[in-house]
Design an enzyme around this catalytic site. Sequence first.
Site, short mmCIF file in Angstrom:
data_model
loop_
_atom_site.label_atom_id
_atom_site.label_comp_id
_atom_site.label_asym_id
_atom_site.label_seq_id
_atom_site.Cartn_x
_atom_site.Cartn_y
_atom_site.Cartn_z
N SER A 59 8.07 -45.15 -1.12
CA SER A 59 7.97 -43.77 -0.64
C SER A 59 9.31 -43.06 -0.64
O SER A 59 9.38 -41.85 -0.85
CB SER A 59 7.36 -43.75 0.76
OG SER A 59 6.05 -44.26 0.72
N GLU A 60 10.37 -43.81 -0.40
CA GLU A 60 11.70 -43.21 -0.35
C GLU A 60 12.32 -43.00 -1.73
O GLU A 60 12.96 -41.98 -1.97
CB GLU A 60 12.65 -44.08 0.49
CG GLU A 60 12.32 -44.13 1.96
CD GLU A 60 12.61 -42.83 2.69
OE1 GLU A 60 13.34 -41.97 2.17
OE2 GLU A 60 12.09 -42.67 3.81
N SER A 61 12.13 -43.96 -2.64
CA SER A 61 12.90 -43.90 -3.90
C SER A 61 12.15 -44.37 -5.14
O SER A 61 12.73 -44.35 -6.22
CB SER A 61 14.16 -44.76 -3.76
OG SER A 61 13.80 -46.14 -3.72
#
Length: 181
Positions: A59-61
Amino acid sequence: IVVLALLLALGLAAIFFMSDFFERGIREVSLPLRHENIIRQQAADKGVDAALIAAVIYSESRFRDQTSPAGARGLMQITPQTGDEIEKLSGGTSFELQDLSDPDINIRYGTFYLAHLLDIYDGDLVAALAAYNAGPSNAANWGGSNMTIEDIRFPETKAYVKAVLEKQREYRHTYERELGY
């Protein structure tokens, strides 16, 4: 007939190999997993679900080392301020900002921070993820460890928490063996 049977067998083997190859390729694009050894090790060391760690990274990267416009770095998108906080909380003394580009260090720091947030919010996953995305002060204002997704006031954070929880289920199901379940 023997030649025909042999050709049929080779054709079926090729189809099976190609379908497996394509399935892995599609999975690599739609639900990538890298650094599973570090993820498993950190999950065991810090008592955080391995699928949750993978879902946060996704989700972040999307498992790519990058720096956000806000200055968050690495796979788990840790801001310089959060990196400093993690160093203090963990008793570290040698944190340098460029360390967050190292996948091993980034996953260690991010998992430490997830474990810390889960402790703060009594294991409440929604509150910990909201705090990871929007900060602990916002999570506290939204109800802390009694928070539901509907309590989250930032649309981006609400979508983030929903996405991480969904990806956690997908990672647990798709990468059961790789994540040590």
